[in-house]
Design an enzyme around this catalytic site. Sequence first.
Site, PDB file in Angstrom:
ATOM      1  CB  THR A  18       0.620 -15.563   0.141  1.00  0.00           C
ATOM      2  OG1 THR A  18       0.864 -16.533  -0.873  1.00  0.00           O
ATOM      3  CG2 THR A  18       1.416 -14.298  -0.166  1.00  0.00           C
ATOM      4  CG  HIS A  35       0.036   4.600  -0.909  1.00  0.00           C
ATOM      5  ND1 HIS A  35       0.016   5.134   0.359  1.00  0.00           N
ATOM      6  CD2 HIS A  35       1.129   5.141  -1.514  1.00  0.00           C
ATOM      7  CE1 HIS A  35       1.023   5.954   0.506  1.00  0.00           C
ATOM      8  NE2 HIS A  35       1.714   5.985  -0.611  1.00  0.00           N
TER       9      HIS A  35
END
Length: 225
Positions: free
Chosen positions: A144, A196
């Site tokens: 993006t 994560h």
Amino acid sequence: MSKRRATIARRLVEAQHNAAMLTTFNEVDMSAVMALRERRKEGFKEEHGVPLGIASFFVKASIAALRAFPLLNAEIQGDEIVIKRYYDIGLAVGAEGGLVVPVLRNADQMSFAELERAIRDFAKRAGDGTLTLEDLKGGTFTITNGGVFGSLMSTPILNPPQVGILGLHKIQERAVAMNGQVSVRPMMYLALSYDHRIVDGREAVQFLVRVKEYIEDPGNLLLES
């Protein structure tokens, strides 16, 4: 809310609630890419019919880094980590009705010219509302670019079920120390948000450093292609 805005809202909340999302940052010197574009812009456009932009360099650099750190090209399915050996790269585009993410299928097999044509086609069709559902389905990793709107830094939100998204930002001249000297360089901040749960901080940082290295020495992308 429009149907598109409601879908965007639902997916953004889903990403925040269902992933252990962190963001790591770095900065990249854009001098080499900008110099290469300046040298090749006329010949490239004459030969291929499209200008040579910046996004194609980041698509190429991201794919090369994904090969080195494949967990960023994966997704979680139940208790399984599914690593994908293909590279369908989503490009977030701001359209009138809301953000859309058309996907470059098998982007690793595309040349710079093919990437530039596809990226411009996506931007045009996002603007006139002619993107199809097939254009938006899937994707293994997203890029993006908030820099086109003037953003200097941001924390991009994951596009589930993907586990990585690379944020590009405004190119701005800044004074940087290089080899003991202060030099003014066109710099860009990069941001990588990652899940994560399956991507550790070390891998995320190394991935972003690898992207930085490819952009600062774009000749290496030829060796990876």
